[in-house]
Design an enzyme around this catalytic site. Structure first.
Site, PDB file in Angstrom:
ATOM      1  N   HIS A  98       0.632  -1.021   0.403  1.00  0.00           N
ATOM      2  CA  HIS A  98       0.005  -0.024   0.191  1.00  0.00           C
ATOM      3  C   HIS A  98       0.658   1.516  -0.175  1.00  0.00           C
ATOM      4  O   HIS A  98       0.801   1.948  -0.436  1.00  0.00           O
ATOM      5  CB  HIS A  98      -1.021  -0.257   1.620  1.00  0.00           C
ATOM      6  N   HIS A 123       5.980   7.178   6.509  1.00  0.00           N
ATOM      7  CA  HIS A 123       5.009   6.498   4.801  1.00  0.00           C
ATOM      8  C   HIS A 123       4.765   8.038   4.004  1.00  0.00           C
ATOM      9  O   HIS A 123       4.322   8.922   4.559  1.00  0.00           O
ATOM     10  CB  HIS A 123       4.029   5.484   5.400  1.00  0.00           C
ATOM     11  N   HIS A 125       2.129   9.382   0.313  1.00  0.00           N
ATOM     12  CA  HIS A 125       1.001   8.619  -0.864  1.00  0.00           C
ATOM     13  C   HIS A 125       1.600   9.940  -1.740  1.00  0.00           C
ATOM     14  O   HIS A 125       1.622  11.117  -1.501  1.00  0.00           O
ATOM     15  CB  HIS A 125      -0.134   9.490   0.235  1.00  0.00           C
ATOM     16  N   HIS A 142       3.330  11.194   6.173  1.00  0.00           N
ATOM     17  CA  HIS A 142       2.840  10.905   7.509  1.00  0.00           C
ATOM     18  C   HIS A 142       3.579  10.504   8.183  1.00  0.00           C
ATOM     19  O   HIS A 142       4.496   9.181   7.957  1.00  0.00           O
ATOM     20  CB  HIS A 142       1.258  10.343   6.946  1.00  0.00           C
ATOM     21  N   THR A 210      -6.164   7.405   7.109  1.00  0.00           N
ATOM     22  CA  THR A 210      -6.470   7.262   6.618  1.00  0.00           C
ATOM     23  C   THR A 210      -6.454   5.784   5.438  1.00  0.00           C
ATOM     24  O   THR A 210      -6.395   6.014   3.741  1.00  0.00           O
ATOM     25  CB  THR A 210      -6.580   7.922   5.282  1.00  0.00           C
TER      26      THR A 210
HETATM   27 ZN   LIG Z   1      -0.894   7.916   5.840  1.00  0.00          ZN
END
Ligand SMILES: [Zn+2]
Length: 260
Positions: A98, A123, A125, A142, A210
């Site tokens: 992910h 991590h 996004h 994040h 999220t």
């Molecule tokens: Zn995140």
């Protein structure tokens, strides 16, 4: 046009992987068989997360979900600056399918309103998840923190390619980005402070993780100042994760506050 840029990016990335020193990759912990499959597109995508498992119910039924579009923030001069106590250390990178998670060694923490939150991991996004007055940045990091009594605080730092200067922390991590299901060890001492802007002004609101299970009660701090990353840094991550951002969620009347 966008597609052809992506195609070029893919070719460039394959070339750089082939010529770069290949870091040792080891299999990550296999995902727990109890974790239901989820994704960013298709039938396992965000609109269906809440239906994939009873433990994911908050993803659809929650009223304090993240990310949100940040606008109309109220200035609250009583909000204190975040105290950062980050230290350099080695890092384990994990590609969980992910995102890429950077697991840090214990010892880095923040203090907010007298509460200490330990930095557990950070991590990425792509594109960014949170919007500011409708605009979404190229990427976001994040930084996930947890207090001794289990409360979560996430710091979001948005990245843009505008000026194109590479970020030094990304420069240290990106050559070792693991493939799906793999981990890599970065022995170099990396200070996560290199992911923070000089100006620590922030917006804050109460939201959620999220990703499933979309746990609520998360204290969010989104820095107002964005950082720069290079075009290559953006492409390198984009090849691994063309889109790993949850869509914007309803605020349900939640207020966003600004500290300056
Ligand atoms: Zn995140």
């Amino acid at each position: 046009m966008r597609l052809s840029i992506l195609a070029v990016a893919a070719v460039l990335s394959v070339t750089s992987i082939a010529t770069a020193q290949t870091p040792a990759q080891t299999p990550a912990q296999p995902p727990s068989s109890s974790e239901p499959k989820w994704d960013y597109v298709g039938k396992y995508g965000p609109v269906n997360w809440g239906r994939l498992d009873p433990s994911y119910k908050a993803c659809s039924a929650g009223k304090e979900q993240s990310p949100i579009d940040i606008r109309g923030a109220h200035l609250n001069k009583a909000l204190q600056p975040i105290e950062f106590h980050y230290m350099a250390g080695s890092i384990t990178l994990e590609n969980n399918g992910h995102t890429v998670v950077a697991h840090v060694r214990p010892g880095s923490y923040i203090v907010v309103d007298g509460t200490r939150y330990e930095l557990e991991q950070f991590h990425f996004h792509h594109p960014a998840e949170e919007a500011v007055k409708g605009r979404i940045s190229d990427m976001v990091v994040h930084l996930l923190h947890k207090s001794a009594d289990g409360k979560l605080a996430v710091i979001a730092v948005r990245f843009n390619e505008d000026r194109g200067n590479p970020n030094t922390v990304l420069s240290a991590l990106w050559p070792s980005l693991p493939k799906a299901g793999q981990t890599t060890e970065i022995k170099d001492m990396i200070n996560p402070g290199g992911l923070l802007p000089a100006d620590k002004g922030y917006w804050t609101y109460t939201g959620s993780l999220t990703v499933p299970p979309c746990t609520e009660g998360v204290r969010w701090f989104v820095f107002e100042q964005e950082l720069s990353l290079s075009r290559n840094q953006l492409r390198t991550f984009g090849v691994l994760f063309p889109m790993n951002a949850r869509p914007l969620q309803d605020t349900h009347g939640r207020k966003v506050e600004a500290n300056e």
